[in-house]
Design an enzyme around this catalytic site. Structure first.
Site, PDB file in Angstrom:
ATOM      1  N   ARG A  41       0.857  -1.273  -0.034  1.00 28.58           N
ATOM      2  CA  ARG A  41       0.027   0.017  -0.005  1.00 28.58           C
ATOM      3  C   ARG A  41       0.892   1.393   0.083  1.00 28.58           C
ATOM      4  O   ARG A  41       0.507   2.236  -0.385  1.00 28.58           O
ATOM      5  CB  ARG A  41      -0.963  -0.215   1.125  1.00 28.58           C
ATOM      6  N   LYS A 198     -19.925 -18.008   2.860  1.00 29.31           N
ATOM      7  CA  LYS A 198     -21.211 -17.858   3.358  1.00 29.31           C
ATOM      8  C   LYS A 198     -21.909 -17.359   2.305  1.00 29.31           C
ATOM      9  O   LYS A 198     -21.785 -16.136   1.767  1.00 29.31           O
ATOM     10  CB  LYS A 198     -21.510 -17.237   4.659  1.00 29.31           C
ATOM     11  N   GLY A 351      -9.241 -10.145  -0.112  1.00 35.27           N
ATOM     12  CA  GLY A 351      -8.234 -10.515   0.375  1.00 35.27           C
ATOM     13  C   GLY A 351      -7.608 -11.935  -0.289  1.00 35.27           C
ATOM     14  O   GLY A 351      -6.631 -12.106  -0.583  1.00 35.27           O
ATOM     15  N   GLY A 374     -13.414  -4.103   1.416  1.00 36.31           N
ATOM     16  CA  GLY A 374     -15.184  -3.835   1.549  1.00 36.31           C
ATOM     17  C   GLY A 374     -15.660  -2.927   0.371  1.00 36.31           C
ATOM     18  O   GLY A 374     -16.534  -3.223   0.206  1.00 36.31           O
TER      19      GLY A 374
END
Length: 398
Positions: A41, A198, A351, A374
């Site tokens: 980053r 999920k 990720g 996100g």
């Protein structure tokens, strides 16, 4: 999406002698001693900073690091290690400035790193008093932190409301372009791979993509739930039986558009979830009650690879099996190689997806690798990110 681009401002000389405030994403992992363990980053933020310096600006950079408590400085929350690494990459000293909200002294050609912005009281809730103080520090605000673009905080949104000019840095602009190319104006067929443990965590993404994509490839625990919805037995595999109705609705929505959710025809199973568990390939119709499905089978992987190679655009979020275990990595490996070989424009994020891309060495073959976890997921859900919304609004006012 129409936003002002910092590169355009620099190219036209509008950044010369201006105070430029860059919101970067320098939230890097550290070990217990505070040493940076991975600096991707920081390296990714360098082009924007160099662009500003070369344009003759006075440059301020800030970022969050970890999850500090507002108003309570602790040494482990400091950006000091980041300032050191940034200095090494830029080949110059990068002073770290604390207590900077009420003013920063800086001249054109200089760069400073402003201490962890999440230490400022009012940052997370985007308090107006703080936002106006932040905006007063600069002539140009540059948002270059896609990983925070889904948060409306002081340094990601509030400052953009009140700064004289608010624009997108090169990293953020590249994300906007890639997302637009993949989702707003995709070359067809558009294939999306959505995998994970999920359905519940990715349900809104699946529902949103079902309205737009030509193939919705599901993997991991999500695929198990879809296999149940298709009437197949999955043994003791991870699944969410209470979401069968939602899975069935996604299949129906795709079918109504002449699109499909390919259901695995073969799977790789084990009796236990362990790295050394013996792996067995079975037809999807022959899963035993004590079987755990840990990967898609070779027949399914080959079929999906053929579809991906024929795609015009590919969106990838999530490995399709337990790729960390060698016996259960084949599905993800085959999918990764198919994406690498496909002529489609591909965008990947998340990720685990980035870990798979690194494991199989296909970084150069993926069209765009998204840096935001996100934020990337919220884009797939069809949400407009706060950072995009405010930058587009400010651009329309110019």
């Amino acid at each position: 999406m129409n936003v002002i681009r910092f590169s355009d401002l620099c190219a036209s000389g509008q950044a010369r002698d201006k105070r430029v405030f860059i919101r970067a994403d320098l939230n890097v992992p550290q070990d217990d001693a505070g040493h940076i363990t991975e600096d991707t980053r920081i390296r990714a933020s360098v082009p924007c900073i160099q662009m500003a310096l070369q344009a003759g600006a006075a440059v301020m950079v800030t970022s969050h690091l970890g999850r500090p408590t507002e108003g309570e400085f602790k040494p482990e929350d400091s950006l000091a290690p980041v300032a050191k690494r940034l200095g090494e990459l830029l080949g110059r000293d990068v002073p770290l400035v604390s207590n900077w909200v009420d003013g920063v002294t800086i001249a054109p050609g200089q760069v400073v790193l402003l201490e962890n912005c999440r230490l400022n009281v009012g940052e997370k809730k985007n308090k107006e008093e703080l936002a106006r103080k932040l905006a007063a520090l600069c002539d140009i605000f540059v948002h270059d932190a896609f990983g925070t673009a889904h948060r409306a905080e002081g340094t990601t949104y509030g400052i953009a409301q009140y700064a004289p000019v608010a624009c997108a840095g090169p990293l953020l602009a590249a994300e906007i372009d890639a997302i637009t190319q993949a989702l707003a104006n995709p070359k067809r067929p558009l294939a999306a791979i959505v995998a994970g443990s999920k359905v519940s965590t990715k349900l809104t993404i699946l529902q949103s993509l079902a309205k737009n994509v030509d193939q919705l490839i599901v993997g991991g625990g999500i695929a198990n739930t879809f296999m149940l919805a298709a009437g197949l037995k999955i043994g003791k595999s991870l699944a969410e039986p209470d979401l069968l109705g939602e899975a069935t609705a996604v299949i129906a929505a795709m079918k109504a558009r002449g699109a499909e959710v390919p259901i695995p025809t073969d799977v790789v199973v084990a009796k236990t979830f362990a790295i050394d568990a013996p792996a067995t390939v079975k037809k999807a119709t022959e899963v035993d009650d004590d079987d755990l499905i840990l990967d898609i089978g070779p027949e399914t992987a080959a079929r999906l690879a053929t579809q991906l190679k024929a795609a015009g655009t590919i969106v990838w979020n999530g490995p399709v099996g337990v790729f960390e275990f060698p016996a259960f990595e084949n599905g993800t490996k085959v999918i990764a190689q198919a994406i690498a070989e496909s002529s489609a424009f591909s965008i990947a994020g998340g990720g685990d997806t980035l870990a798979a891309i690194a494991k199989y060495g296909i970084e150069k073959q993926v069209g765009y690798i998204s840096t935001g976890g996100g934020a990337f997921l919220e884009v797939l859900e069809g949400k407009t990110l706060p950072a995009f919304e405010i930058l587009a609004r400010r651009a329309s006012e110019q």
